[in-house]
Design an enzyme around this catalytic site. Structure first.
Site, PDB file in Angstrom:
ATOM      1  N   HIS A 203       0.248   5.205  -2.869  1.00  0.00           N
ATOM      2  CA  HIS A 203       1.340   5.731  -2.031  1.00  0.00           C
ATOM      3  C   HIS A 203       0.962   6.959  -1.207  1.00  0.00           C
ATOM      4  CE1 HIS A 203       1.680   8.742  -5.187  1.00  0.00           C
ATOM      5  NE2 HIS A 203       2.474   9.433  -4.408  1.00  0.00           N
TER       6      HIS A 203
HETATM    7  N1  UDP Z   1       6.144   6.231 -11.813  1.00  0.00           N
HETATM    8  C1  UDP Z   1       7.211   5.469 -12.273  1.00  0.00           C
HETATM    9  N2  UDP Z   1       7.364   4.213 -11.755  1.00  0.00           N
HETATM   10  C2  UDP Z   1       6.527   3.688 -10.824  1.00  0.00           C
HETATM   11  C3  UDP Z   1       5.433   4.471 -10.371  1.00  0.00           C
HETATM   12  C4  UDP Z   1       5.284   5.750 -10.878  1.00  0.00           C
HETATM   13  O1  UDP Z   1       7.969   5.898 -13.142  1.00  0.00           O
HETATM   14  O2  UDP Z   1       6.732   2.555 -10.394  1.00  0.00           O
HETATM   15  C5  UDP Z   1       5.967   7.578 -12.382  1.00  0.00           C
HETATM   16  C6  UDP Z   1       4.612   7.791 -12.984  1.00  0.00           C
HETATM   17  O3  UDP Z   1       4.570   7.306 -14.311  1.00  0.00           O
HETATM   18  C7  UDP Z   1       4.454   9.297 -12.886  1.00  0.00           C
HETATM   19  C8  UDP Z   1       5.182   9.622 -11.619  1.00  0.00           C
HETATM   20  O4  UDP Z   1       6.026   8.524 -11.334  1.00  0.00           O
HETATM   21  O5  UDP Z   1       5.087   9.954 -13.954  1.00  0.00           O
HETATM   22  C9  UDP Z   1       4.189   9.819 -10.522  1.00  0.00           C
HETATM   23  O6  UDP Z   1       4.816   9.838  -9.339  1.00  0.00           O
HETATM   24  P1  UDP Z   1       4.093   9.499  -7.960  1.00  0.00           P
HETATM   25  O7  UDP Z   1       2.907   8.653  -8.219  1.00  0.00           O
HETATM   26  O8  UDP Z   1       5.158   8.985  -7.070  1.00  0.00           O
HETATM   27  O9  UDP Z   1       3.709  10.938  -7.404  1.00  0.00           O
HETATM   28  P2  UDP Z   1       2.506  11.948  -7.631  1.00  0.00           P
HETATM   29  O10 UDP Z   1       2.309  12.141  -9.103  1.00  0.00           O
HETATM   30  O11 UDP Z   1       1.314  11.397  -6.936  1.00  0.00           O
HETATM   31  O12 UDP Z   1       2.984  13.207  -6.979  1.00  0.00           O
END
Ligand code: UDP
Length: 353
Positions: A203
């Site tokens: 993403h």
């Molecule tokens: N997550 C979730 N469902 C999904 C994809 C990710 O619950 O379908 C959770 C994941 O387990 C983690 C968090 O969202 O705890 C991460 O978010 P994301 O990847 O959107 O953002 P980043 O961590 O890169 O800022």
């Protein structure tokens, strides 16, 4: 007042909100900016993780970074002037984090930044700008790691208001990881066999908005000799349509998952391939090797320990990194604290008085 708006912030806030509710001296008012608004990107987390209902929902989402940040700033300022909170709490590195911190600094309300001090040193990432600016505006900087303390110190931010509390996402992984085993039916729902699939997420703007990189990533997935389960982020869904990307036959696209089901998928994957910050760590928390689809990572200790491998989609040998099986890295180290970060966040608030 907690200001949040994006999926990773709901997960971080869940553990801290529970810790705030356990002490009597604070009450929490939540402002949801609306940055993530689909029910499977927002509502599901509030119900499943028992986060208190936001008192305000600004409905600001879907615009460009500038539009979102500007509109959030305007709306949050109004709420701060009306509610006059004693502390503003922001998490991580999204536009909601930056807008919340800017509104607070301009209305002279102390800012607490949870997950302070992370750096990718890549200024083209919107998240990097959001983090650096938020750290430099904050009054109390609560870091997840010692590395983050060093990063802040290199920028001249030192002193008693910089505290390594550990990672609130580790607390979440411990608590909800147990619940996932009892409550989740996701493996049956998608007919998955434990340790016989890859779990992937994509993403980051640097991957979704770059046609060459996104194509290379899916080419890479097609070479994996196992099913690849991909909970599809709305931004990536748009890019796949706009760039007319053909999906390989071993890819199983599913909707974005609630946290409990996501944790269950993580625990059962044989390898996780991701450009997410949070998921890189969750892979480690659940003992699953991780390949990160980026040129760099903020979570350098995972690479040092051997749990995470960087695979830049523009490198020629990037696909070969998927193919090299690895079982994980060094055991017994605890770079993210002891699972009590949320309590330590609440205790650290006393440093502001
Ligand atoms: N997550 C979730 N469902 C999904 C994809 C990710 O619950 O379908 C959770 C994941 O387990 C983690 C968090 O969202 O705890 C991460 O978010 P994301 O990847 O959107 O953002 P980043 O961590 O890169 O800022």
């Amino acid at each position: 007042m907690t200001i949040l708006g994006a999926r990773p912030q709901f997960i971080k806030a869940a553990t801290v909100s529970r810790a705030i509710a356990r002490v009597s001296k604070y009450s929490e008012v939540i402002v949801h900016t609306g940055q993530h608004y689909d029910s499977n990107m927002s509502d599901v987390f509030f119900s499943e993780l028992e986060i208190p209902k936001p008192a305000y929902n600004l409905g600001v989402g879907g615009g460009s970074h500038g539009q979102n940040t500007g509109r959030m700033l305007e709306e949050i300022e109004k709420i701060l002037l009306q509610e006059k909170p004693s502390i503003v709490l922001v998490y991580g590195d999204t536009d909601s984090t930056l807008a919340g911190a800017l509104a607070a600094v301009k209305t002279h309300i102390p800012i607490v930044h949870v997950e302070a001090g992370l750096r990718s040193f890549n200024r083209r990432m919107p998240e990097e700008i959001n983090r650096v600016l938020t750290d430099h505006m904050s009054d109390l900087l609560l870091t997840p790691t010692e590395q983050a303390i060093s990063n802040l110190s290199a920028e001249g931010i030192v002193g008693r208001t910089v505290v390594n509390v550990g990672d609130v996402m580790f607390d979440a992984a411990l608590y909800f990881g147990q619940r996932a085993e009892l409550e989740s039916d996701v493996m049956d729902k998608y007919g998955l066999v434990s340790k016989q699939f890859y779990l992937a997420t994509v993403h980051r703007q640097e991957n979704t908005d770059d046609e060459f990189r996104l194509k290379k990533i899916f080419e890479g997935f097609s070479k994996i000799d196992q099913p690849v389960v991909l909970p599809l982020h709305p931004r990536t869904k748009n890019s796949i349509h706009q760039q007319d990307i053909e999906l390989p036959s071993n890819i199983h696209i599913i909707d974005p998952q609630g946290y409990i089901d996501m944790v269950m998928l993580e625990k059962n994957a044989c390898v996780i391939v991701t450009d997410s910050g949070g998921i890189q760590k969750e892979a480690y928390f659940h003992g699953v090797p991780c390949v990160t689809l980026r040129d760099e990572t903020e979570w350098v200790e995972l690479v040092d320990m051997g749990w995470n491998r960087l695979a830049s989609p523009v490198d020629d040998d990037f696909v070969s990194i998927f193919a090299q099986s690895f079982r994980g890295g060094q055991e017994g180290l605890t770079p993210y604290g002891s699972g009590t970060a949320a309590e330590q966040v609440v205790s650290a608030l006393d440093l502001l008085s």
